[in-house]
Design a protein around this motif. Structure first.
Motif, PDB file in Angstrom:
ATOM      1  N   GLY A 186      56.828  -2.492   6.660  1.00  0.00           N
ATOM      2  CA  GLY A 186      56.432  -1.708   5.493  1.00  0.00           C
ATOM      3  C   GLY A 186      55.184  -2.202   4.798  1.00  0.00           C
ATOM      4  O   GLY A 186      54.858  -1.707   3.708  1.00  0.00           O
ATOM      5  N   GLN A 187      54.473  -3.152   5.395  1.00  0.00           N
ATOM      6  CA  GLN A 187      53.243  -3.684   4.805  1.00  0.00           C
ATOM      7  C   GLN A 187      52.077  -3.464   5.758  1.00  0.00           C
ATOM      8  O   GLN A 187      52.243  -3.479   6.984  1.00  0.00           O
ATOM      9  CB  GLN A 187      53.372  -5.171   4.491  1.00  0.00           C
ATOM     10  N   ILE A 188      50.895  -3.259   5.170  1.00  0.00           N
ATOM     11  CA  ILE A 188      49.656  -3.121   5.936  1.00  0.00           C
ATOM     12  C   ILE A 188      48.868  -4.412   5.789  1.00  0.00           C
ATOM     13  O   ILE A 188      48.519  -4.812   4.670  1.00  0.00           O
ATOM     14  CB  ILE A 188      48.842  -1.915   5.454  1.00  0.00           C
ATOM     15  N   HIS A 189      48.605  -5.064   6.894  1.00  0.00           N
ATOM     16  CA  HIS A 189      47.892  -6.344   6.906  1.00  0.00           C
ATOM     17  C   HIS A 189      46.479  -6.126   7.457  1.00  0.00           C
ATOM     18  O   HIS A 189      46.297  -5.472   8.491  1.00  0.00           O
ATOM     19  CB  HIS A 189      48.628  -7.364   7.762  1.00  0.00           C
ATOM     20  N   ILE A 190      45.492  -6.693   6.748  1.00  0.00           N
ATOM     21  CA  ILE A 190      44.085  -6.566   7.137  1.00  0.00           C
ATOM     22  C   ILE A 190      43.484  -7.962   7.214  1.00  0.00           C
ATOM     23  O   ILE A 190      43.653  -8.777   6.295  1.00  0.00           O
ATOM     24  CB  ILE A 190      43.292  -5.710   6.135  1.00  0.00           C
ATOM     25  N   THR A 191      42.798  -8.245   8.288  1.00  0.00           N
ATOM     26  CA  THR A 191      42.083  -9.510   8.458  1.00  0.00           C
ATOM     27  C   THR A 191      40.668  -9.207   8.928  1.00  0.00           C
ATOM     28  O   THR A 191      40.415  -8.183   9.568  1.00  0.00           O
ATOM     29  CB  THR A 191      42.784 -10.425   9.471  1.00  0.00           C
ATOM     30  N   TRP A 192      39.741 -10.118   8.638  1.00  0.00           N
ATOM     31  CA  TRP A 192      38.359  -9.944   9.066  1.00  0.00           C
ATOM     32  C   TRP A 192      37.672 -11.299   9.108  1.00  0.00           C
ATOM     33  O   TRP A 192      38.187 -12.315   8.601  1.00  0.00           O
ATOM     34  CB  TRP A 192      37.620  -8.992   8.118  1.00  0.00           C
ATOM     35  N   ASP A 193      36.509 -11.318   9.721  1.00  0.00           N
ATOM     36  CA  ASP A 193      35.706 -12.537   9.826  1.00  0.00           C
ATOM     37  C   ASP A 193      34.553 -12.491   8.835  1.00  0.00           C
ATOM     38  O   ASP A 193      34.053 -11.408   8.481  1.00  0.00           O
ATOM     39  CB  ASP A 193      35.145 -12.706  11.249  1.00  0.00           C
ATOM     40  N   LYS A 194      34.114 -13.661   8.421  1.00  0.00           N
ATOM     41  CA  LYS A 194      33.016 -13.780   7.472  1.00  0.00           C
ATOM     42  C   LYS A 194      31.696 -13.418   8.134  1.00  0.00           C
ATOM     43  O   LYS A 194      31.425 -13.834   9.262  1.00  0.00           O
ATOM     44  CB  LYS A 194      32.959 -15.208   6.938  1.00  0.00           C
ATOM     45  N   PRO A 195      30.847 -12.620   7.466  1.00  0.00           N
ATOM     46  CA  PRO A 195      29.537 -12.307   8.040  1.00  0.00           C
ATOM     47  C   PRO A 195      28.670 -13.565   8.123  1.00  0.00           C
ATOM     48  O   PRO A 195      28.964 -14.613   7.534  1.00  0.00           O
ATOM     49  CB  PRO A 195      28.958 -11.278   7.066  1.00  0.00           C
ATOM     50  N   TYR A 196      27.580 -13.447   8.838  1.00  0.00           N
ATOM     51  CA  TYR A 196      26.696 -14.591   9.002  1.00  0.00           C
ATOM     52  C   TYR A 196      25.898 -14.882   7.729  1.00  0.00           C
ATOM     53  O   TYR A 196      25.352 -15.973   7.575  1.00  0.00           O
ATOM     54  CB  TYR A 196      25.743 -14.360  10.181  1.00  0.00           C
ATOM     55  N   LEU A 197      25.849 -13.927   6.802  1.00  0.00           N
ATOM     56  CA  LEU A 197      25.180 -14.161   5.523  1.00  0.00           C
ATOM     57  C   LEU A 197      26.192 -14.672   4.495  1.00  0.00           C
ATOM     58  O   LEU A 197      27.400 -14.476   4.635  1.00  0.00           O
ATOM     59  CB  LEU A 197      24.535 -12.867   5.012  1.00  0.00           C
ATOM     60  N   THR A 198      25.679 -15.312   3.465  1.00  0.00           N
ATOM     61  CA  THR A 198      26.541 -15.845   2.402  1.00  0.00           C
ATOM     62  C   THR A 198      27.045 -14.707   1.531  1.00  0.00           C
ATOM     63  O   THR A 198      26.274 -13.865   1.077  1.00  0.00           O
ATOM     64  CB  THR A 198      25.764 -16.856   1.539  1.00  0.00           C
ATOM     65  N   VAL A 199      28.369 -14.689   1.305  1.00  0.00           N
ATOM     66  CA  VAL A 199      28.992 -13.637   0.511  1.00  0.00           C
ATOM     67  C   VAL A 199      29.566 -14.239  -0.761  1.00  0.00           C
ATOM     68  O   VAL A 199      29.898 -15.421  -0.827  1.00  0.00           O
ATOM     69  CB  VAL A 199      30.104 -12.920   1.300  1.00  0.00           C
ATOM     70  N   THR A 200      29.673 -13.401  -1.787  1.00  0.00           N
ATOM     71  CA  THR A 200      30.291 -13.819  -3.051  1.00  0.00           C
ATOM     72  C   THR A 200      31.712 -13.298  -3.194  1.00  0.00           C
ATOM     73  O   THR A 200      32.415 -13.669  -4.133  1.00  0.00           O
ATOM     74  CB  THR A 200      29.450 -13.305  -4.228  1.00  0.00           C
ATOM     75  N   GLY A 201      32.138 -12.457  -2.274  1.00  0.00           N
ATOM     76  CA  GLY A 201      33.488 -11.919  -2.319  1.00  0.00           C
ATOM     77  C   GLY A 201      33.587 -10.668  -1.469  1.00  0.00           C
ATOM     78  O   GLY A 201      32.646 -10.268  -0.769  1.00  0.00           O
ATOM     79  N   TYR A 202      34.749 -10.045  -1.523  1.00  0.00           N
ATOM     80  CA  TYR A 202      35.019  -8.820  -0.764  1.00  0.00           C
ATOM     81  C   TYR A 202      35.747  -7.838  -1.676  1.00  0.00           C
ATOM     82  O   TYR A 202      36.475  -8.236  -2.584  1.00  0.00           O
ATOM     83  CB  TYR A 202      35.882  -9.108   0.471  1.00  0.00           C
ATOM     84  N   ILE A 203      35.530  -6.556  -1.389  1.00  0.00           N
ATOM     85  CA  ILE A 203      36.239  -5.509  -2.109  1.00  0.00           C
ATOM     86  C   ILE A 203      37.044  -4.702  -1.083  1.00  0.00           C
ATOM     87  O   ILE A 203      36.486  -4.205  -0.104  1.00  0.00           O
ATOM     88  CB  ILE A 203      35.281  -4.592  -2.876  1.00  0.00           C
ATOM     89  N   VAL A 204      38.343  -4.592  -1.342  1.00  0.00           N
ATOM     90  CA  VAL A 204      39.245  -3.795  -0.506  1.00  0.00           C
ATOM     91  C   VAL A 204      39.650  -2.564  -1.318  1.00  0.00           C
ATOM     92  O   VAL A 204      40.173  -2.698  -2.432  1.00  0.00           O
ATOM     93  CB  VAL A 204      40.485  -4.600  -0.095  1.00  0.00           C
ATOM     94  N   ILE A 205      39.391  -1.406  -0.771  1.00  0.00           N
ATOM     95  CA  ILE A 205      39.697  -0.136  -1.439  1.00  0.00           C
ATOM     96  C   ILE A 205      40.755   0.581  -0.608  1.00  0.00           C
ATOM     97  O   ILE A 205      40.636   0.670   0.614  1.00  0.00           O
ATOM     98  CB  ILE A 205      38.442   0.740  -1.568  1.00  0.00           C
ATOM     99  N   TRP A 206      41.792   1.091  -1.251  1.00  0.00           N
ATOM    100  CA  TRP A 206      42.818   1.839  -0.521  1.00  0.00           C
ATOM    101  C   TRP A 206      43.307   3.003  -1.367  1.00  0.00           C
ATOM    102  O   TRP A 206      43.304   2.942  -2.584  1.00  0.00           O
ATOM    103  CB  TRP A 206      43.971   0.921  -0.123  1.00  0.00           C
ATOM    104  N   ASN A 207      43.712   4.039  -0.705  1.00  0.00           N
ATOM    105  CA  ASN A 207      44.266   5.203  -1.395  1.00  0.00           C
ATOM    106  C   ASN A 207      45.020   6.050  -0.388  1.00  0.00           C
ATOM    107  O   ASN A 207      44.683   6.099   0.803  1.00  0.00           O
ATOM    108  CB  ASN A 207      43.172   6.030  -2.063  1.00  0.00           C
ATOM    109  N   SER A 208      46.065   6.707  -0.882  1.00  0.00           N
ATOM    110  CA  SER A 208      46.821   7.659  -0.079  1.00  0.00           C
ATOM    111  C   SER A 208      46.454   9.092  -0.433  1.00  0.00           C
ATOM    112  O   SER A 208      46.649   9.994   0.368  1.00  0.00           O
ATOM    113  CB  SER A 208      48.327   7.451  -0.274  1.00  0.00           C
ATOM    114  N   THR A 209      45.928   9.303  -1.625  1.00  0.00           N
ATOM    115  CA  THR A 209      45.411  10.594  -2.061  1.00  0.00           C
ATOM    116  C   THR A 209      44.121  10.358  -2.836  1.00  0.00           C
ATOM    117  O   THR A 209      43.763   9.211  -3.150  1.00  0.00           O
ATOM    118  CB  THR A 209      46.421  11.333  -2.961  1.00  0.00           C
ATOM    119  N   GLU A 210      43.443  11.431  -3.136  1.00  0.00           N
ATOM    120  CA  GLU A 210      42.206  11.302  -3.907  1.00  0.00           C
ATOM    121  C   GLU A 210      42.472  10.773  -5.313  1.00  0.00           C
ATOM    122  O   GLU A 210      41.656  10.072  -5.901  1.00  0.00           O
ATOM    123  CB  GLU A 210      41.494  12.663  -3.987  1.00  0.00           C
ATOM    124  N   GLU A 211      43.638  11.098  -5.867  1.00  0.00           N
ATOM    125  CA  GLU A 211      43.951  10.635  -7.214  1.00  0.00           C
ATOM    126  C   GLU A 211      44.403   9.177  -7.217  1.00  0.00           C
ATOM    127  O   GLU A 211      44.126   8.437  -8.163  1.00  0.00           O
ATOM    128  CB  GLU A 211      45.052  11.526  -7.822  1.00  0.00           C
TER     129      GLU A 211
END
Length: 812
Positions: A430-455
C-alpha cells in the motif's frame, strides 16, 4: 463437515453395538450367556487412563462364530485401530488400555475380523479453570462492591451445575449457575473491604464433581474495577490541549489514569497520569489545525472502560506560520511565452485561519495579482522573456498575515539544468517507494510532487534520495521529481503508479474486421493508464466456435489493440472476448460473435478470373477465326488490285509454272500471260464462258488477226467492279473482235507466281487505301500504254479471268 461425518459414523457404530447387545440379551433369555463390552457409556475425568474389556463366557453365542479366539480380537477408538501392545487377553476376556484419554467423546469397539462384537462410549469432563473475579463499585461507594466471577470449562455436552464458593475471613458466600460459566453475587452478598478472598468453582455432573484450583486475592482492591471516567472536556490553551474528566472521587489518590489521543490516519498516543489528585492533563505534542479524538480510563488494579470519545480541532496562529514557495522549470511553448508551475505551502486550509491567497507577479513597474481559495496551493502562470518577481501571501480581512517571494530569471538567464538519475518507483504494502541517484552537479534539495486528482496536489521538499508515499488502494498517483540547484530547479521527471493494483478496467468496443474464410482481425479499445484500477501488462484474446467446449487464446502485449486469428474455419460462428491482464488480476470484456465467410479472397479472385476467361473465350475464338479468315485465309488475291506486266511469248507457250506459295496451299493458282494474235490462252470460268470460247475460236479461224509481239491486251469480263473513292465503277466490255486461235491451251493446275511478281502501279488503288483517306486513285502511264493498242487497226484480244477459274480447271 468433517466433524459431522465422524459423528454420524460414531452414531452408526453405537447403533450397531446396541443391536448386538439386544440380540445377546435375547439369546440370554433362551439360556445362552451374552458377550459384552464393559464399562458401558463411561464418564471419566479429562486426562485419566482408561481400560475397556470384552467378556466372552464359554456358553455365549459369540463363541459359535467360526474360529473364535480372544487372541484374534482387535480394538478401535473412533474407527482408528489401537496398537496391539495395549492388548491383554485370556480364554474368556480381552482388554485394551488407553492412557491419558483427552477426547471429549470416544467410541471404543471390539472386532473379530470384520465383525463388531461390541462397543462403548467414553465421555470426559474437566475441572473448571481460569477463574477470575471483578468487583464493581456502586453509587460512588467504595464499600459497595458487586462481585462477578468467570471461568472456563469443557462441558462436552454434559449437563453441569456450577457453584462458586467465596470465602473471606469467616464468611462463606455461594453463587450457583446452571450451564453458564459466570455468576454474579447479589449486592447484599458482596465481599468486605478488608481481608483476603479465596474463590473456588465446583462443576457437578452425573459422573461426579470436579473442583477448580483455589484462587486467592490478598485484598478486594485487587479486583475492584473503577467506573469509567465521565464528563471529559478538551480545551485549547496556546499550543497545548488541556483535558479534564470526572471519576471515582474516593479513588483519586490511589488510581492511575491514561489519556488517549487519536489523530486521523495515525496511531493513537497514550499518556499516563500517575497518582494525581486532579483529573486533568495537558497535551503539548499536538499539531496545529488538526482534529484529535480524546478518551480517558483509570484503574487501581483493574482498568476501567474507556470513557466516551471527545473530538477537538486545534487552532493556529497564522502570523507565526512561514509560507514556502517553489516553482518548476520554465517551459517555452510559444515565441516569447513560457509557462511556470508555482506551488506554495504553509497553512492548513482546515484551520480556517485566513480568507484567501493573493499571488503577485511583478516585472519592471507592472504588478498583476490573482486570488486563490485557501484549499488551492498551486497554479501555472504565463510569463514573457523578462525577469519576474512572484509573491504569495495569506490574507484575512484584507490584511496580509504571512507571505513568501521568489525571483524568476529571464529566459536568457535561466539555466538548462539536468534531472535526477536512475529513478526507480515501485509499490509495496500500500505504499509507493521512490529512489533516485544524485546528479553530477551540486544540489540543495529535491522536490517530490504527487497527486491523484487535479485538486489533490501535494509536494514535499527533502534532502534524501528516497521518498515513501502512503497511497489509497486502487488509486493512480502521478509523481513528479525534480532537483533544486543553486541556480534554479532542474528538469522534471514524471512517473505514474498505483499504491495497490486491482482489476484493470474492462476492455470495450471489441469488434471483428477484415473477416475472411479462415482469418479475422479482432480489434478493441485499449485501456488508458489513467483508468482504474491497474496497469495493463498484456491482452489475451479468447475465441471458440459455438460447438467447442474450451476457448483458444492469443496473448499480445499492452501496446497492441488488435490480433489476427488465422486458424479459423469457413462459414462458422465464433464467440470472442478480450481479457486485460495486470500484475494483480484480470478483467474480461463482454462476448462478441462473428461469422467467417464461406469463401476467401483467393477463391473469389480465381473464380472471377476463370469466369471472365470463360466469357472471353468465345469472343477470342471468333476474333481469331475472323483474323485468320481476313489475313491468313486470303490465298487467292483479288485481280482488281493486280498489276500488269509484259511477259514474253515464249513463257506463254511453256507449260504453267507451278510455284509453291509460302503457305503451301494447292488450291490457289494464278495465270499471267502475254496474249499474241497467233497464240493466246483463254481461262474458262464457267460453262457459259467455255461456249463463248468455242464460238470465238470459230470466228478466229474465219478471221485471221495479227498481233504485234510484245503487246499484251487484257480486258475484263463483261462487267468488272473497280473501287474508286469507295464507289463501284462498272466498265463496259470491249467490242467483239474476230479472233483466230490456233488452239486453246489447257489450264494446268500449278503453283502460281502471281503473288511473287513485282507490282507495278495498279489501274486502281486498293480499297484499303481509299478508306485511309488517300488521294483519288489514278492509272500509271505504263498501265495506260498497255491498255491502248500500239498500232492502229490492231485487233484487241479479250481475255477473261475469274477467281474460280482454277476450280473448273481442277474438275477437268
Amino acid at each position: 463437515m468433517g466433524w459431522f461425518t465422524g459423528l454420524m459414523m460414531q452414531t452408526a457404530n453405537l447403533f450397531m453395538v446396541v443391536i448386538l447387545q439386544a440380540l445377546w440379551e435375547a439369546s440370554g433369555v433362551s439360556g445362552l450367556e451374552k458377550c459384552d463390552v464393559f464399562p458401558s457409556n463411561q464418564l471419566i475425568k479429562y486426562g485419566l487412563d482408561l481400560a475397556v474389556s470384552f467378556r466372552a463366557p464359554p456358553n455365549s453365542d459369540c463363541r459359535k462364530i467360526t474360529n473364535f479366539n480372544t487372541n484374534r480380537l482387535y480394538w478401535t477408538l473412533n474407527n482408528q485401530r489401537i496398537a496391539k501392545s495395549f492388548y491383554r487377553s485370556n480364554s474368556t476376556f480381552a482388554s485394551v488400555f488407553i492412557q491419558d484419554f483427552t477426547l471429549a467423546v470416544g467410541i471404543v469397539e471390539c472386532h473379530l475380523d470384520d465383525i463388531v462384537l461390541g462397543g462403548t462410549v467414553i465421555r470426559t469432563y474437566s475441572d473448571p479453570e481460569n477463574v477470575s473475579c471483578i468487583g464493581e463499585t456502586l453509587h460512588d461507594c467504595f464499600s459497595c462492591i458487586r462481585l462477578t466471577c468467570k471461568w472456563d470449562h469443557n462441558q462436552n455436552g454434559v449437563n453441569t451445575i456450577y457453584t462458586v464458593h467465596v470465602k473471606q475471613n469467616s464468611n462463606d458466600l455461594f453463587c450457583r449457575s446452571r450451564g453458564m460459566k459466570w455468576c454474579t453475587f447479589p449486592e447484599a452478598e458482596g465481599p468486605e473491604v478488608r481481608g483476603a478472598i479465596n474463590v473456588t468453582v465446583t462443576a457437578q455432573t452425573s459422573a461426579g464433581e470436579a473442583d477448580s484450583e483455589k484462587v486467592t486475592y490478598d485484598s478486594v482492591w485487587e479486583i475492584v474495577k473503577l467506573d469509567k471516567p465521565r464528563d471529559v472536556q478538551v480545551k485549547p490553551e496556546l499550543s497545548v490541549l488541556s483535558v479534564m474528566w470526572r471519576g471515582n472521587n474516593w479513588a483519586l489518590a490511589y488510581s492511575v489514569c491514561e489519556v488517549r489521543f487519536l489523530e486521523k490516519g495515525s496511531e493513537p498516543v497514550v499518556k499516563t497520569v500517575e497518582n494525581t489528585s486532579k483529573s486533568t492533563f495537558d497535551l503539548t505534542e499536538v499539531k496545529t489545525c488538526t482534529s484529535y479524538s480524546v478518551s480517558v480510563r483509570c484503574r487501581i488494579d483493574v482498568w476501567s472502560e474507556w470513557s466516551q470519545t471527545v473530538t477537538h480541532f486545534t487552532s493556529i496562529n497564522v502570523s507565526n506560520v512561514q509560507l514556502h514557495l517553489w516553482r518548476s522549470k520554465s517551459v517555452v511553448y510559444d515565441k516569447g511565452k513560457r509557462a511556470v508551475h508555482l506551488m506554495w505551502k504553509g497553512i492548513n486550509p482546515l484551520c480556517k485561519a485566513f480568507d484567501e491567497y493573493h499571488l503577485f507577479n511583478q516585472t519592471h513597474n507592472l504588478v498583476t495579482s490573482r486570488s486563490f481559495k485557501p484549499s488551492e496551493n498551486h497554479t501555472v502562470i504565463i510569463l514573457d522573456e523578462n525577469a519576474h518577481r512572484v509573491t504569495v501571501a495569506a490574507y484575512r480581512n484584507n490584511q496580509s498575515l504571512s507571505e513568501a517571494s521568489m525571483e524568476i530569471p529571464s529566459t536568457a538567464e535561466e539555466f538548462n539544468l539536468p534531472p535526477v538519475d536512475n529513478v526507480n518507483m515501485f509499490a509495496r504494502d500500500g505504499q509507493i517507494h521512490i529512489t533516485w541517484d544524485k546528479p553530477y552537479l551540486t544540489v540543495t534539495g529535491y522536490i517530490v510532487i504527487w497527486n491523484s486528482t487535479e485538486e489533490d496536489h501535494q509536494w514535499q521538499q527533502t534532502q534524501e534520495r528516497h521518498f515513501t508515499l502512503e497511497g489509497e488502494n486502487f488509486t493512480l498517483y502521478t509523481v513528479s521529481l525534480m532537483p533544486l540547484y543553486e541556480n534554479g530547479p532542474g528538469s522534471e521527471i514524471r512517473l505514474h503508479a498505483f499504491s495497490r493494483e486491482g482489476e484493470p478496467a474492462v476492455v470495450s468496443n471489441v469488434r471483428a474486421e477484415r473477416i475472411c474464410d479462415r482469418k479475422a482481425e479482432i480489434h478493441w479499445q485499449p485501456i488508458l493508464y489513467s483508468q482504474c484500477c491497474a496497469f495493463v501488462v498484456s491482452y489475451t484474446v479468447f475465441y471458440k466456435t459455438q460447438n467447442d467446449i474450451a476457448f483458444r487464446n492469443v496473448t499480445v502485449d499492452q501496446k497492441e489493440n488488435s490480433v489476427i486469428l488465422d486458424d479459423l474455419q469457413p462459414k462458422t460462428n465464433y464467440i470472442v472476448y478480450v481479457q486485460a491482464n495486470s500484475v494483480a488480476a484480470s478483467s474480461k470484456s463482454s462476448f462478441y460473435t462473428f461469422s467467417t465467410k464461406p469463401y476467401g479472397e483467393v477463391f473469389l479472385i480465381t473464380l472471377i478470373v476463370c469466369s471472365v476467361g470463360l466469357m472471353l473465350l468465345p469472343v477470342c475464338t471468333v476474333l481469331v477465326v475472323l483474323i485468320r479468315k481476313e489475313y491468313l485465309n486470303e490465298k487467292v488475291p483479288n485481280p482488281r488490285f493486280s498489276s500488269l506486266s509484259i511477259w514474253s511469248s515464249q513463257k506463254c507457250r511453256n507449260p504453267w509454272n507451278q510455284l509453291s506459295m509460302p503457305w503451301g496451299c494447292d488450291s490457289e493458282k494464278s495465270l499471267t500471260c502475254q496474249v499474241e494474235a497467233e497464240d493466246y490462252s483463254i481461262l474458262a470460268t464457267s460453262i457459259r464462258d467455255v461456249a463463248k470460247q468455242q464460238q470465238n475460236t470459230t470466228i478466229q479461224e474465219m478471221t485471221p488477226t495479227t498481233q504485234t509481239e510484245n503487246t499484251a491486251l487484257v480486258s475484263f469480263s463483261s462487267e468488272t467492279e473497280l473501287a474508286s473513292d469507295g464507289k463501284e465503277e462498272r466498265i463496259k466490255p470491249l467490242s467483239t473482235m474476230d479472233l483466230e486461235t490456233p488452239r486453246i491451251h489447257p489450264v494446268l493446275l500449278s503453283q502460281s507466281p502471281y503473288k511473287n511478281q513485282t507490282p507495278l502501279t495498279s489501274p486502281v488503288d486498293s480499297p484499303r487505301k481509299g478508306l485511309q483517306g488517300t488521294a483519288k486513285p489514278h492509272s500509271s502511264e505504263e498501265t495506260e500504254s498497255l491498255l491502248k493498242p500500239k498500232l492502229h487497226g490492231a485487233t484487241m484480244v479479250t481475255t477473261y479471268v475469274t477467281v474460280d477459274m482454277f476450280e473448273h480447271a481442277k474438275s477437268k
